[in-house]
Structures are given as structure tokens and as C-alpha cells.
Design a protein around this motif. Structure first.
Motif, short mmCIF file in Angstrom:
data_model
loop_
_atom_site.label_atom_id
_atom_site.label_comp_id
_atom_site.label_asym_id
_atom_site.label_seq_id
_atom_site.Cartn_x
_atom_site.Cartn_y
_atom_site.Cartn_z
N PHE A 182 54.62 36.75 42.81
CA PHE A 182 54.84 38.07 43.38
C PHE A 182 54.59 39.09 42.27
CE2 PHE A 182 57.35 41.71 44.86
CZ PHE A 182 57.01 41.76 46.20
N ASN A 183 53.36 39.57 42.21
CA ASN A 183 52.94 40.40 41.09
C ASN A 183 51.74 41.23 41.52
OD1 ASN A 183 52.98 41.27 38.33
ND2 ASN A 183 53.62 39.19 37.74
N THR A 184 51.48 42.29 40.80
CA THR A 184 50.26 43.06 40.99
C THR A 184 49.55 43.16 39.65
OG1 THR A 184 51.28 45.21 40.46
CG2 THR A 184 51.40 44.47 42.77
N GLU A 185 48.29 43.52 39.69
CA GLU A 185 47.55 43.65 38.43
C GLU A 185 48.19 44.69 37.52
OE1 GLU A 185 43.01 44.37 36.74
OE2 GLU A 185 43.44 44.66 38.87
N ARG A 186 48.66 45.78 38.11
CA ARG A 186 49.26 46.84 37.30
C ARG A 186 50.55 46.34 36.64
NH1 ARG A 186 50.89 52.95 39.42
NH2 ARG A 186 51.62 53.73 37.40
N HIS A 187 51.42 45.67 37.39
CA HIS A 187 52.65 45.15 36.80
C HIS A 187 52.33 44.11 35.72
CE1 HIS A 187 56.23 42.57 36.43
NE2 HIS A 187 56.91 43.67 36.67
N PHE A 188 51.37 43.24 36.00
CA PHE A 188 50.99 42.21 35.04
C PHE A 188 50.52 42.83 33.73
CE2 PHE A 188 47.48 39.55 33.35
CZ PHE A 188 48.22 38.45 32.94
N ARG A 189 49.65 43.82 33.81
CA ARG A 189 49.07 44.38 32.59
C ARG A 189 50.02 45.34 31.88
NH1 ARG A 189 43.99 42.99 31.68
NH2 ARG A 189 42.84 41.99 33.38
N GLU A 190 50.78 46.12 32.65
CA GLU A 190 51.64 47.12 32.01
C GLU A 190 52.96 46.55 31.53
OE1 GLU A 190 52.21 50.50 34.52
OE2 GLU A 190 50.06 51.01 34.57
N THR A 289 36.96 35.98 51.32
CA THR A 289 36.25 34.71 51.28
C THR A 289 36.57 33.99 49.96
OG1 THR A 289 34.32 35.65 50.20
CG2 THR A 289 34.37 35.71 52.63
N PRO A 290 36.25 32.70 49.85
CA PRO A 290 36.47 32.02 48.57
C PRO A 290 35.81 32.75 47.40
CG PRO A 290 36.07 30.40 50.26
CD PRO A 290 35.85 31.74 50.91
N ALA A 291 34.59 33.21 47.58
CA ALA A 291 33.90 33.91 46.49
C ALA A 291 34.60 35.22 46.14
CB ALA A 291 32.44 34.17 46.89
N ALA A 292 35.06 35.95 47.17
CA ALA A 292 35.75 37.22 46.92
C ALA A 292 37.08 36.98 46.23
CB ALA A 292 35.96 37.95 48.24
N CYS A 293 37.82 35.95 46.64
CA CYS A 293 39.10 35.64 46.00
C CYS A 293 38.89 35.26 44.53
CB CYS A 293 39.80 34.50 46.74
SG CYS A 293 40.45 34.98 48.36
N ALA A 294 37.88 34.45 44.26
CA ALA A 294 37.59 34.07 42.88
C ALA A 294 37.26 35.29 42.04
CB ALA A 294 36.44 33.06 42.85
N ALA A 295 36.48 36.21 42.60
CA ALA A 295 36.12 37.42 41.85
C ALA A 295 37.35 38.26 41.54
CB ALA A 295 35.10 38.23 42.65
N GLN A 296 38.26 38.38 42.50
CA GLN A 296 39.49 39.15 42.26
C GLN A 296 40.36 38.49 41.19
OE1 GLN A 296 41.43 39.98 46.10
NE2 GLN A 296 39.39 40.09 47.02
N ILE A 297 40.47 37.17 41.24
CA ILE A 297 41.27 36.46 40.23
C ILE A 297 40.69 36.68 38.85
CG2 ILE A 297 41.87 34.15 39.38
CD1 ILE A 297 42.15 33.32 42.37
N ARG A 298 39.38 36.58 38.72
CA ARG A 298 38.75 36.77 37.41
C ARG A 298 38.93 38.19 36.92
NH1 ARG A 298 35.07 32.58 36.20
NH2 ARG A 298 33.80 33.97 34.94
N THR A 299 38.84 39.18 37.81
CA THR A 299 39.01 40.57 37.42
C THR A 299 40.43 40.83 36.94
OG1 THR A 299 37.30 41.36 38.95
CG2 THR A 299 38.96 42.96 38.25
N ARG A 300 41.42 40.29 37.66
CA ARG A 300 42.82 40.57 37.33
C ARG A 300 43.30 39.80 36.10
NH1 ARG A 300 45.99 40.78 43.21
NH2 ARG A 300 44.45 42.07 44.28
N PHE A 301 42.85 38.57 35.98
CA PHE A 301 43.48 37.69 34.98
C PHE A 301 42.51 37.01 34.02
CE2 PHE A 301 45.94 37.15 39.06
CZ PHE A 301 47.01 37.96 38.71
N GLY A 302 41.22 37.11 34.26
CA GLY A 302 40.26 36.31 33.52
C GLY A 302 40.23 36.54 32.03
N ASP A 303 40.61 37.73 31.58
CA ASP A 303 40.56 38.03 30.15
C ASP A 303 41.84 37.65 29.41
OD1 ASP A 303 41.97 39.99 31.53
OD2 ASP A 303 41.46 41.58 30.11
#
Length: 331
Positions: A182-190, A289-303
């Protein structure tokens, strides 16, 4: 990015399902404290050739010695592929469901992690066991109870955390952090990464961040609508818990938490899900879609994340869709 999936199968089918997920390209499987034991499925899945992990096992109702023995055996059985993920839960569950003790959760978790690590070091390196913490003391290890060095090394001990103090403590003493789903990209990064930085300081000790993502995935509009309805129910349940209010707060949704909490006490579950709008679903999950979900995961957490645990709550996902997601995340 390595991918772990929830080992969602009847106990007797745990090994078969883990092997099937391995064949689909999945790197590991995890269990959590739900309606069944957290360790038993992993015992069966340990020889399937995938990584195995508790994400998470409740620490407070268990002795560090029990945790260490179980982790030691699963590490050996899996050929060095086990991670012991520990969590604190919330007070009502620890006291009323487990019948255990709740107090000072951050310090109690710190003591548990250090105690487990001390026991593992004693076995692996032949050190004298002399751990004396605030909540746990372990000072006796006769030879007949010492399993001796693990041929695959001691298993890592990770902590599931959300709040800044628990997260910083995990970064300070554990081998890794399990980021709550239960998290968002903003909470994760900030907030999450800031707390990790505070706990790590200038340490060079190996440390991994493993994120868990709630995934609403489908190849068709109908499949995606079904998945999004399912995750709304889970998000409403999470959001009703005061411990998760900081995530909503970061996004400007803090007032939603007490409203969800009141509805939960009245058993009005359908109304709760209705309060989770599309904007919230998009922020708190990855969806498409699977491809869209993978792209979102990489954007949010990949680095920042070493690997991702994907969780499909309350709806069916085909093996073909799983394979497509994993392939996209590996590419």
C-alpha cells in the motif's frame, strides 16, 4: 528486474505451483501471514529451483530462536535461496489474534532482528552465543542444539516497513527492506527512500530494497475492469487502517482514512470500495496490460529496487499474462 510472485496454491500443490512459476520465468515465490502458515508452503517449494521468501512472517509472536532454526533449514533445503522477511503487524492483531505482546514495535523489531542475526552468526562462524537485548536474551547453545555452518551461508534477514522509524531501523540493522504494497511513487520516493538514507548513513554494508506492487492486470477491457474492482476492495481495507494513513496523507487524501475506518467497523465493505476512485487506484497500484504494468513498475522502482514482488489480489491471472509480465520486466 527479478520478479517474485505470491505462492497462491493449496498446500499440497505448493511445490508444483512453484515449479510452474519457475518455468514461466518467475525468479521467486513469497508467502505472507494469511489464512495459512507462512513457512509450510515454502518448505514444499524449496526444491523447485526458485528463490523463496516470507513477505512477511510476524516476528513478535515468535522467538528469535524459532525463527533462526526455520530460516536455517529453509536456507539449506533451498540451496541458499531463502530470505527471512519479518513484519510487526498492528497491535490488535498481535494482542487479540496471536495472543502475544505488543510494545515499542520499532525497538522490539530491532531486538528481534539483532537476536536472529546473532544466533545465525553463532552457528555459521562458531561464535559464542551471548546476545543480551532489551526484549530477548540468548546465552545458551549446547553443541547438540547447534546445527553447525550452513553450506550456503546464513540466510538474510529483511524487515517489512512503512513508517519512517521502522524503515530507518531496517536500513540500519537488517539485510534488506520489504516495502509494503500500500504505497504510491510519491510516498516511496519522498518518505521511504529518505528514511532508508537516514538509517544507512554512510554504511557500505550490503542492503537490498524489495518492493511489493499491487497489480491490476488484464489484456482486455473486461479483464482489466475485473482486476480494478478487486484491487479497490483491498485498497479500501488497507486505507481503513490508521497505520496506512501517511500514504494517503502524502497524496492529500488523509480525510479518507477515518471515513473508511468508520465504515469498516460498521461492516459496510461495499461502500468502502466505492470511495476508492480511479485516481487512487492508479496511484496505489500498477494497472493495465502486462507490458503497461511492467513499464509502470520500472518507472516507479527500477532505479532503486533490487527486485519486485507482484501481488494479484482477489482475481485470476492467466499463466500467459504472468509470463508476459515477467518477460517485460526482465527485458
Amino acid at each position: 528486474m527479478p520478479v517474485d510472485l505470491w505462492l497462491n496454491a493449496p498446500l499440497a500443490e505448493s511445490a508444483t505451483r512453484a515449479a510452474r512459476l519457475r518455468d514461466l520465468g518467475v525468479d521467486g515465490v513469497f508467502t505472507f501471514e494469511g489464512a495459512h502458515d507462512v513457512f509450510a508452503p515454502l518448505t514444499l517449494a524449496a526444491t523447485a529451483g526458485t528463490d523463496i521468501m516470507t513477505n512477511v512472517a510476524m516476528a513478535f509472536p515468535r522467538s528469535p530462536m524459532h525463527l533462526a532454526h526455520t530460516a536455517w533449514d529453509l536456507q539449506a533445503l533451498s540451496g541458499g535461496r531463502f530470505r527471512l522477511g519479518l513484519g510487526s503487524q498492528i497491535r490488535p492483531h498481535i494482542e487479540k489474534r496471536y495472543g502475544s505482546v505488543w510494545s515499542e514495535p520499532v525497538e522490539r523489531m530491532r531486538d528481534t532482528v539483532l537476536a536472529v542475526q546473532a544466533i545465525l552468526r553463532a552457528w555459521q562462524h562458531g561464535e559464542r552465543l551471548d546476545y543480551r537485548g532489551r526484549f530477548w536474551q540468548h546465552t545458551l547453545m549446547p553443541p547438540q542444539f547447534d546445527p553447525g555452518p550452513n553450506p550456503f551461508g546464513a540466510p538474510p534477514v529483511l524487515v517489512g516497513a512503512l513508517g519512517p522509524r521502522m524503515t530507518a531501523m531496517a536500513a540500519e540493522v537488517a539485510d534488506g527492506l520489504l516495502v509494503m504494497p500500500f504505497n504510491t511513487e510519491r510516498h516511496f520516493r519522498e518518505r521511504t527512500l529518505a528514511a532508508v538514507g537516514k538509517g544507512r548513513g554512510d554504511s557500505t554494508r550490503p542492503f537490498e530494497i524489495i518492493v511489493e506492487a499491487i497489480v491490476a492486470m488484464g489484456d482486455t477491457d473486461e479483464e482489466l475492469a475485473t482486476a480494478r474492482r478487486a484491487v479497490r476492495n483491498l485498497l479500501a481495507f488497507y486505507g481503513s487502517t490508521p497505520a496506512y494513513r501517511p500514504v494517503l496523507e502524502v497524496e492529500g487524501w488523509a480525510d479518507l482514512q477515518p471515513e473508511l475506518n468508520l465504515l469498516s467497523k460498521q461492516g459496510r465493505w461495499r461502500e468502502m470500495a466505492g470511495l476508492i476512485d480511479d485516481t487512487m487506484v492508479d496511484a496505489l497500484t500498477v494497472s493495465g496490460t502486462p507490458a503497461a504494468c511492467a513499464a509502470q513498475i520500472r518507472t516507479r522502482f527500477g532505479d532503486t529496487a533490487a527486485r519486485v514482488c507482484c501481488y494479484f489480489p482477489g482475481y485470476q491471472v492467466s499463466d500467459d499474462a504472468i509470463a508476459a509480465l515477467v518477460t517485460a520486466l526482465h527485458s
